[in-house]
Structures are given as structure tokens and as C-alpha cells.
Design a protein around this motif. Structure first.
Motif, PDB file in Angstrom:
ATOM      1  N   TYR A  28      -8.939   6.658   9.549  1.00 29.74           N
ATOM      2  CA  TYR A  28      -8.611   6.332   8.159  1.00 29.74           C
ATOM      3  C   TYR A  28      -7.418   5.388   8.087  1.00 29.74           C
ATOM      4  CZ  TYR A  28      -7.233   6.917   3.277  1.00 29.74           C
ATOM      5  OH  TYR A  28      -6.881   6.684   1.976  1.00 29.74           O
ATOM      6  N   GLY A  29      -6.435   5.609   8.977  1.00 27.88           N
ATOM      7  CA  GLY A  29      -5.254   4.748   8.993  1.00 27.88           C
ATOM      8  C   GLY A  29      -5.600   3.304   9.290  1.00 27.88           C
ATOM      9  N   TYR A  30      -6.485   3.078  10.258  1.00 22.04           N
ATOM     10  CA  TYR A  30      -6.888   1.692  10.551  1.00 22.04           C
ATOM     11  C   TYR A  30      -7.691   1.103   9.389  1.00 22.04           C
ATOM     12  CZ  TYR A  30      -5.203   1.822  15.366  1.00 22.04           C
ATOM     13  OH  TYR A  30      -4.409   1.881  16.484  1.00 22.04           O
ATOM     14  N   MET A  31      -8.485   1.935   8.723  1.00 28.15           N
ATOM     15  CA  MET A  31      -9.216   1.448   7.544  1.00 28.15           C
ATOM     16  C   MET A  31      -8.235   1.061   6.438  1.00 28.15           C
ATOM     17  SD  MET A  31     -12.326   4.251   7.538  1.00 28.15           S
ATOM     18  CE  MET A  31     -12.900   3.759   5.909  1.00 28.15           C
ATOM     19  N   TRP A  32      -7.156   1.820   6.305  1.00 28.31           N
ATOM     20  CA  TRP A  32      -6.124   1.543   5.298  1.00 28.31           C
ATOM     21  C   TRP A  32      -5.525   0.143   5.507  1.00 28.31           C
ATOM     22  CZ3 TRP A  32      -4.181   4.568   1.236  1.00 28.31           C
ATOM     23  CH2 TRP A  32      -2.970   4.123   0.670  1.00 28.31           C
ATOM     24  N   TYR A  33      -5.404  -0.259   6.779  1.00 27.24           N
ATOM     25  CA  TYR A  33      -4.801  -1.550   7.127  1.00 27.24           C
ATOM     26  C   TYR A  33      -5.820  -2.689   7.156  1.00 27.24           C
ATOM     27  CZ  TYR A  33      -0.118   0.045   8.478  1.00 27.24           C
ATOM     28  OH  TYR A  33       1.179   0.521   8.468  1.00 27.24           O
ATOM     29  N   ALA A  34      -7.077  -2.399   6.869  1.00 26.15           N
ATOM     30  CA  ALA A  34      -8.141  -3.387   7.074  1.00 26.15           C
ATOM     31  C   ALA A  34      -7.844  -4.715   6.379  1.00 26.15           C
ATOM     32  CB  ALA A  34      -9.478  -2.831   6.594  1.00 26.15           C
ATOM     33  N   ASN A  35      -7.465  -4.677   5.117  1.00 26.57           N
ATOM     34  CA  ASN A  35      -7.220  -5.924   4.375  1.00 26.57           C
ATOM     35  C   ASN A  35      -6.047  -6.703   4.967  1.00 26.57           C
ATOM     36  OD1 ASN A  35      -9.312  -5.466   2.577  1.00 26.57           O
ATOM     37  ND2 ASN A  35      -8.014  -4.372   1.119  1.00 26.57           N
ATOM     38  N   GLN A  36      -4.994  -5.991   5.341  1.00 25.44           N
ATOM     39  CA  GLN A  36      -3.839  -6.667   5.929  1.00 25.44           C
ATOM     40  C   GLN A  36      -4.196  -7.270   7.283  1.00 25.44           C
ATOM     41  OE1 GLN A  36      -0.253  -4.310   6.119  1.00 25.44           O
ATOM     42  NE2 GLN A  36       0.910  -5.896   7.175  1.00 25.44           N
ATOM     43  N   LEU A  37      -5.001  -6.560   8.075  1.00 26.44           N
ATOM     44  CA  LEU A  37      -5.378  -7.061   9.396  1.00 26.44           C
ATOM     45  C   LEU A  37      -6.233  -8.321   9.291  1.00 26.44           C
ATOM     46  CD1 LEU A  37      -6.186  -3.683  11.197  1.00 26.44           C
ATOM     47  CD2 LEU A  37      -4.257  -5.208  11.666  1.00 26.44           C
ATOM     48  N   GLU A  38      -7.027  -8.419   8.229  1.00 25.68           N
ATOM     49  CA  GLU A  38      -7.886  -9.595   8.055  1.00 25.68           C
ATOM     50  C   GLU A  38      -7.071 -10.871   7.893  1.00 25.68           C
ATOM     51  OE1 GLU A  38     -10.481  -8.843   4.798  1.00 25.68           O
ATOM     52  OE2 GLU A  38     -11.766  -7.446   5.914  1.00 25.68           O
ATOM     53  N   ARG A  39      -5.872 -10.758   7.319  1.00 25.77           N
ATOM     54  CA  ARG A  39      -5.056 -11.954   7.104  1.00 25.77           C
ATOM     55  C   ARG A  39      -3.878 -12.043   8.069  1.00 25.77           C
ATOM     56  NH1 ARG A  39      -4.098  -8.503   2.625  1.00 25.77           N
ATOM     57  NH2 ARG A  39      -1.909  -7.826   2.475  1.00 25.77           N
ATOM     58  N   ALA A  42      -3.628 -13.574  14.899  1.00 24.61           N
ATOM     59  CA  ALA A  42      -4.119 -12.803  16.048  1.00 24.61           C
ATOM     60  C   ALA A  42      -3.001 -12.277  16.931  1.00 24.61           C
ATOM     61  CB  ALA A  42      -5.080 -13.664  16.869  1.00 24.61           C
ATOM     62  N   GLN A  43      -1.921 -13.055  17.115  1.00 27.56           N
ATOM     63  CA  GLN A  43      -0.861 -12.645  18.026  1.00 27.56           C
ATOM     64  C   GLN A  43      -0.055 -11.452  17.509  1.00 27.56           C
ATOM     65  OE1 GLN A  43      -0.955 -15.489  16.320  1.00 27.56           O
ATOM     66  NE2 GLN A  43       1.074 -16.246  15.725  1.00 27.56           N
ATOM     67  N   PHE A  44      -0.236 -11.121  16.228  1.00 31.36           N
ATOM     68  CA  PHE A  44       0.511 -10.008  15.646  1.00 31.36           C
ATOM     69  C   PHE A  44      -0.350  -8.763  15.410  1.00 31.36           C
ATOM     70  CE2 PHE A  44       3.016 -13.659  13.705  1.00 31.36           C
ATOM     71  CZ  PHE A  44       4.033 -13.584  14.655  1.00 31.36           C
ATOM     72  N   LEU A  45      -1.636  -8.854  15.678  1.00 26.09           N
ATOM     73  CA  LEU A  45      -2.547  -7.761  15.329  1.00 26.09           C
ATOM     74  C   LEU A  45      -2.137  -6.422  15.948  1.00 26.09           C
ATOM     75  CD1 LEU A  45      -6.040  -9.512  15.538  1.00 26.09           C
ATOM     76  CD2 LEU A  45      -4.927  -8.594  13.491  1.00 26.09           C
ATOM     77  N   LEU A  46      -1.657  -6.455  17.176  1.00 25.83           N
ATOM     78  CA  LEU A  46      -1.303  -5.223  17.875  1.00 25.83           C
ATOM     79  C   LEU A  46      -0.148  -4.496  17.193  1.00 25.83           C
ATOM     80  CD1 LEU A  46      -1.848  -3.453  20.391  1.00 25.83           C
ATOM     81  CD2 LEU A  46      -0.181  -4.874  21.620  1.00 25.83           C
ATOM     82  N   PHE A  47       0.692  -5.253  16.457  1.00 33.88           N
ATOM     83  CA  PHE A  47       1.928  -4.682  15.943  1.00 33.88           C
ATOM     84  C   PHE A  47       1.877  -4.346  14.453  1.00 33.88           C
ATOM     85  CE2 PHE A  47       2.834  -7.594  19.445  1.00 33.88           C
ATOM     86  CZ  PHE A  47       3.440  -6.723  20.338  1.00 33.88           C
ATOM     87  N   VAL A  48       0.766  -4.601  13.808  1.00 35.35           N
ATOM     88  CA  VAL A  48       0.697  -4.390  12.356  1.00 35.35           C
ATOM     89  C   VAL A  48       0.352  -2.959  11.958  1.00 35.35           C
ATOM     90  CG1 VAL A  48      -0.585  -5.019  10.267  1.00 35.35           C
ATOM     91  CG2 VAL A  48       0.342  -6.802  11.760  1.00 35.35           C
ATOM     92  N   PRO A  49      -0.713  -2.348  12.508  1.00 31.75           N
ATOM     93  CA  PRO A  49      -1.090  -0.993  12.042  1.00 31.75           C
ATOM     94  C   PRO A  49      -0.203   0.088  12.680  1.00 31.75           C
ATOM     95  CG  PRO A  49      -2.639  -1.729  13.703  1.00 31.75           C
ATOM     96  CD  PRO A  49      -1.671  -2.868  13.500  1.00 31.75           C
ATOM     97  N   ASP A  50       1.023   0.208  12.190  1.00 29.49           N
ATOM     98  CA  ASP A  50       2.031   1.050  12.843  1.00 29.49           C
ATOM     99  C   ASP A  50       1.648   2.531  12.900  1.00 29.49           C
ATOM    100  OD1 ASP A  50       3.710  -1.162  13.244  1.00 29.49           O
ATOM    101  OD2 ASP A  50       4.545  -0.968  11.225  1.00 29.49           O
ATOM    102  N   TYR A 152       9.202 -11.780  11.254  1.00 24.47           N
ATOM    103  CA  TYR A 152       7.960 -12.506  11.012  1.00 24.47           C
ATOM    104  C   TYR A 152       7.205 -11.973   9.794  1.00 24.47           C
ATOM    105  CZ  TYR A 152       8.714 -14.654  15.552  1.00 24.47           C
ATOM    106  OH  TYR A 152       9.246 -15.367  16.609  1.00 24.47           O
ATOM    107  N   MET A 153       7.771 -10.961   9.146  1.00 29.45           N
ATOM    108  CA  MET A 153       7.236 -10.392   7.907  1.00 29.45           C
ATOM    109  C   MET A 153       5.802  -9.873   8.037  1.00 29.45           C
ATOM    110  SD  MET A 153       9.481 -10.109   5.693  1.00 29.45           S
ATOM    111  CE  MET A 153      11.224 -10.429   5.878  1.00 29.45           C
ATOM    112  N   MET A 154       5.580  -9.112   9.093  1.00 26.81           N
ATOM    113  CA  MET A 154       4.297  -8.458   9.301  1.00 26.81           C
ATOM    114  C   MET A 154       4.376  -6.966   9.003  1.00 26.81           C
ATOM    115  SD  MET A 154       2.099 -10.738  10.274  1.00 26.81           S
ATOM    116  CE  MET A 154       2.697 -12.322   9.736  1.00 26.81           C
ATOM    117  N   HIS A 155       5.369  -6.584   8.219  1.00 25.05           N
ATOM    118  CA  HIS A 155       5.631  -5.179   7.935  1.00 25.05           C
ATOM    119  C   HIS A 155       4.481  -4.539   7.157  1.00 25.05           C
ATOM    120  CE1 HIS A 155       6.492  -6.280   3.759  1.00 25.05           C
ATOM    121  NE2 HIS A 155       7.216  -7.280   4.252  1.00 25.05           N
ATOM    122  N   PRO A 156       4.407  -3.192   7.203  1.00 20.63           N
ATOM    123  CA  PRO A 156       3.386  -2.497   6.400  1.00 20.63           C
ATOM    124  C   PRO A 156       3.545  -2.821   4.924  1.00 20.63           C
ATOM    125  CG  PRO A 156       4.431  -0.994   7.960  1.00 20.63           C
ATOM    126  CD  PRO A 156       5.226  -2.262   7.991  1.00 20.63           C
ATOM    127  N   GLY A 157       2.459  -2.720   4.203  1.00 25.16           N
ATOM    128  CA  GLY A 157       2.508  -3.003   2.777  1.00 25.16           C
ATOM    129  C   GLY A 157       3.494  -2.109   2.050  1.00 25.16           C
TER     130      GLY A 157
END
Length: 199
Positions: A28-39, A42-50, A152-157
Motif C-alpha cells: 500500500y505504501g508503494y501504491m501511495w507513492y505511485a503518482n510521485q514516482l511517475e514524475r 530515474a536516479q532518485f527513484l530508490l530514495f523517494v518511497p521512504d 534536490y526536493m524529492m521529499h515525501p508529499g
């Protein structure tokens, strides 16, 4: 009494129950981040869904526990990030109320679920076999993640009402990382006499 209670968490059935709770929560947590991950570049994907990544680390630890194995580096990653992002989400949701956001049921869900993340890290601390060098690696991971999030402003929403305070949020997050590392050091490394074995 405390030891007897915590010993229950080393039983196979309890570990399975924890997996039943944590696996859907992680998905569910990864689904929660789905919209943010889409934008997200690529180099930051590993660090976004905290939070879901913290939960994923813990799921891996629990699976290893079923086989009575320890994975100390993953345990260190799980312990620090569960505490850090568990507390972070609780504080951010409550802070949003303080700056005028209207409470929604999802806020309360996030508060309860993320508080549970931090609590389970503390409960399972006696079962972890973390060494100082594991914590050094996790410190680099955690603080690097803070740079990704707030430089780099990739923080959680965040709630829009909190965005004017993004500098303060970043400052708080950095010190929360330090505090989480310190808590894990005290619970898992300095407190060598309080260790429990998987049953």
C-alpha cells in the motif's frame, strides 16, 4: 515481565502475524507513492518511497527470522528508517493540523500506521545483531537520503500548508535522522546485555 512479553515477538507465529501486517502495508505504501514516482527522475527513484522502503527492509528481516537467521545490515536499515519515518509522518500530520489543515481520516490512518512502524522497531531491537560498522553504513544512507529529499526536493508529499516551512521540515528531518541513529545505537549496540533469541 518485560522480557517475557518481548519474548513473544520471537515466536514463529508472531513473526508470521507481523508479516501479514507489514507486507500489505508495504505494498500500500508503494501504491501511495505511485503518482510521485511517475514524475521522479530515474536516479532518485530508490530514495523517494521512504516509508514503504523502511517497511520492506523490516519484511526482509522478518522473513530471515522465520529461518532463525540475522541479517544485521538490513536490520540496521530497518531499525533506523522505521523509527525515523515512523516518527516523521506522525509529526508532519500533527503539524499540518497546527497550521490550519482540516483533519481527514487518512491523516489518522497515517499517524497510527507510522507510529506502529517506530514501535515495532523498538520492540524487535533485542533480536537485532547490529554492529557499529552496520550503523555507519546506515548513517551514510540515511543522511544521503535527507540530501536527496531536501536539497534536490524529492521529499515525501507534504500538505500545502506545510510547504512554506519546508526549510524547517528539512532541518527537523536531519536531526530526526541523527536521533534515530542514536536510538538504534543505544538499543542494539551499547545495550549488549539485553539480547533475545528467536524461538
Amino acid at each position: 515481565m518485560k522480557t517475557q512479553l518481548l519474548t513473544l515477538f520471537g515466536h514463529r507465529l508472531t513473526i508470521i502475524l507481523m508479516l501479514i501486517i507489514n507486507i500489505p502495508g508495504t505494498i500500500y505504501g508503494y501504491m501511495w507513492y505511485a503518482n510521485q514516482l511517475e514524475r521522479t527522475p530515474a536516479q532518485f527513484l530508490l530514495f523517494v518511497p521512504d516509508s514503504p522502503t523502511a517497511s520492506l527492509f523490516f519484511v526482509i528481516v522478518l522473513i530471515a527470522f522465520l529461518f532463525k537467521r540475522n541479517l544485521p545490515l538490513i536490520e540496521a536499515l530497518a531499525a533506523v528508517t522505521l523509527i525515523k519515518y515512523g516518527v516523521w509522518a506522525v509529526v508532519m500530520n500533527i503539524a499540518s493540523f497546527g497550521v490550519g489543515a482540516t483533519p481527514h481520516w487518512t491523516n489518522y490512518m497515517l499517524i497510527v500506521s507510522h507510529a506502529g512502524m517506530a514501535i515495532q522497531a523498538i520492540i524487535y531491537a533485542p533480536y537485532f545483531r547490529i554492529q557499529p560498522w552496520h550503523l555507519v553504513i546506515v548513517a551514510m544512507w540515511t543522511l544521503h537520503n535527507d540530501v536527496i529529499d531536501y536539497v534536490y526536493m524529492m521529499h515525501p508529499g507534504l500538505h500545502p500548508y506545510l510547504m512554506p516551512y519546508i526549510t524547517e521540515v528539512g532541518y527537523f528531518t536531519f536531526w530526526l535522522s541523527v536521533l534515530s541513529l542514536l536510538i538504534v545505537y543505544i538499543l542494539c549496540i551499547r545495550n549488549k546485555t539485553y539480547k533475545l533469541n528467536l524461538l
